[in-house]
Design a protein around this motif. Sequence first.
Motif, mmCIF file in Angstrom:
data_model
loop_
_atom_site.group_PDB
_atom_site.id
_atom_site.type_symbol
_atom_site.label_atom_id
_atom_site.label_comp_id
_atom_site.label_asym_id
_atom_site.label_seq_id
_atom_site.Cartn_x
_atom_site.Cartn_y
_atom_site.Cartn_z
ATOM 1 N N LEU A 165 0.932 10.779 2.901
ATOM 2 C CA LEU A 165 1.601 9.856 4.375
ATOM 3 C C LEU A 165 2.302 10.993 4.747
ATOM 4 N N PHE A 166 3.150 11.163 5.636
ATOM 5 C CA PHE A 166 3.735 12.122 6.596
ATOM 6 C C PHE A 166 5.054 11.715 6.982
ATOM 7 N N ALA A 202 3.759 1.210 -4.379
ATOM 8 C CA ALA A 202 2.500 1.762 -5.197
ATOM 9 C C ALA A 202 2.435 3.320 -4.281
ATOM 10 N N LEU A 203 3.232 3.447 -3.061
ATOM 11 C CA LEU A 203 2.836 4.789 -2.603
ATOM 12 C C LEU A 203 2.687 5.780 -3.491
ATOM 13 N N VAL A 204 4.269 5.906 -3.899
ATOM 14 C CA VAL A 204 4.496 7.104 -4.801
ATOM 15 C C VAL A 204 4.815 6.709 -6.116
ATOM 16 N N ASP A 205 5.012 7.804 -7.014
ATOM 17 C CA ASP A 205 4.814 7.957 -8.751
ATOM 18 C C ASP A 205 6.661 7.680 -8.725
ATOM 19 N N ARG A 206 7.512 7.777 -7.957
ATOM 20 C CA ARG A 206 8.976 7.373 -8.515
ATOM 21 C C ARG A 206 9.441 6.439 -7.134
ATOM 22 N N PRO A 207 8.784 4.840 -7.263
ATOM 23 C CA PRO A 207 9.500 3.602 -6.480
ATOM 24 C C PRO A 207 10.545 3.997 -5.664
ATOM 25 N N ALA A 208 11.423 4.024 -7.064
ATOM 26 C CA ALA A 208 12.818 4.237 -7.019
ATOM 27 C C ALA A 208 12.252 4.437 -5.767
ATOM 28 N N VAL A 259 5.512 15.312 2.933
ATOM 29 C CA VAL A 259 6.727 15.275 2.658
ATOM 30 C C VAL A 259 6.474 15.341 1.148
ATOM 31 N N THR A 260 7.853 16.407 0.218
ATOM 32 C CA THR A 260 7.327 16.465 -1.025
ATOM 33 C C THR A 260 8.985 15.711 -1.661
ATOM 34 N N ASP A 261 8.599 15.911 -2.764
ATOM 35 C CA ASP A 261 9.948 15.770 -4.323
ATOM 36 C C ASP A 261 9.805 14.111 -3.863
ATOM 37 N N PRO A 262 9.234 12.678 -3.719
ATOM 38 C CA PRO A 262 7.975 13.018 -4.386
ATOM 39 C C PRO A 262 6.714 13.247 -3.176
ATOM 40 N N ARG A 263 5.452 13.346 -3.741
ATOM 41 C CA ARG A 263 4.770 13.458 -2.433
ATOM 42 C C ARG A 263 3.939 12.641 -2.295
ATOM 43 N N PRO A 264 3.464 11.695 -1.427
ATOM 44 C CA PRO A 264 3.938 10.176 -1.203
ATOM 45 C C PRO A 264 2.205 9.909 -1.093
ATOM 46 N N VAL A 265 1.544 9.394 -1.666
ATOM 47 C CA VAL A 265 -0.253 9.065 -2.154
ATOM 48 C C VAL A 265 -0.727 7.758 -2.038
ATOM 49 N N ARG A 266 -2.036 7.345 -1.030
ATOM 50 C CA ARG A 266 -1.647 6.028 -1.511
ATOM 51 C C ARG A 266 -3.767 6.309 -2.093
ATOM 52 N N THR A 267 -4.346 5.151 -2.539
ATOM 53 C CA THR A 267 -5.332 4.837 -2.793
ATOM 54 C C THR A 267 -6.070 4.107 -1.962
ATOM 55 N N LEU A 268 -7.076 4.341 -1.335
ATOM 56 C CA LEU A 268 -7.491 3.018 -0.677
ATOM 57 C C LEU A 268 -8.981 2.117 -1.764
ATOM 58 N N HIS A 269 -9.246 1.182 -2.759
ATOM 59 C CA HIS A 269 -10.483 0.848 -2.437
ATOM 60 C C HIS A 269 -10.894 -0.446 -1.631
ATOM 61 N N LEU A 270 -12.201 -0.435 -2.208
ATOM 62 C CA LEU A 270 -12.627 -1.445 -2.414
ATOM 63 C C LEU A 270 -13.431 -2.386 -2.897
ATOM 64 N N VAL A 271 -11.920 -3.933 -2.532
ATOM 65 C CA VAL A 271 -12.114 -4.743 -3.872
ATOM 66 C C VAL A 271 -12.653 -6.038 -3.208
#
Length: 310
Positions: A165-166, A202-208, A259-271
Amino acid sequence: MDTRQLRYFVAVCEFRNLSHAADHCNTAASALSHHIASLEAELETKLFTRKPRGMEPTAAGLKLLTHAQFILSALENAASEIKHGQAEISGSIAIGMPFSVIKVIGGRLMRKVIEDLPRVRLLIREGLSGVTYNALRSGEIETALIFNPPSDSRTLRTPLLEEELFCIGHQDIVGVADEAIRLQEMAALPVALLQSGTLSRALVDRPAELAKLESQARIQLASIAGTLSALKEGLACTLAPKVLVSDELASGELIARPVTDPRPVRTLHLVSALDARPTFVREMISSLVVELVRDAVREGLWEGARSIEV
């Protein structure tokens, strides 16, 4: 008793002769005789009357013949349906996915269904991941593409890709294109965020960190169209994938900063729901969706994404 014994038994009944039946079954007469004897021993009854010129079914043999023919016919029909049924796939299916995913693979998916699956009726339901997940659990849709679905033992989830994400917006708001910006710095900018509840955290490792960004957002929307309007009007920036605004980025109307510190990454799932009854249609559409997603990443149509092979 097994299907081979039943086939041998039916052949002997039809030919009334052990040698002829053995030739038909492409086996030795002694082997056929052994299987018939084993069948009689298992059923504890005589199935044939042996005569000098052949074998005549007894009353018990004729009764077993009726059952055996039904059983063998049912097995052949089942095998044929499983083997050839996929060539005649028909039915309806509803699949949910976010706007950005529809933008990348929606057209290709519809074309594939129209051209290759003429007897399938497809419903594509657009929605934010949280809304789509609820629709899946309520049975409104049968399968879905969802970013960061919650942990749930009632669903089967297959990760397909990771997407970065940017910080996206007008240059006069976000600054220099392609220059990294810390998430904390982005929180000081005018921000408009999609309202997606706990799933967004859930997009980032540090939700706060993301929670702080959300608390600073002057505008929250539950609409992709509304978010795009805010960006184009120069009212705010947002945290989003590049594919959402690929045309605007290409024209220079909007810019994107990593975006850094943290770098936001999300995962696409087939559910899909674990308790959902399997169907040829759902299996075919699910397989097709996975193929289209991975093709899009490989062909460079999904900028900022990386395929996950499982």
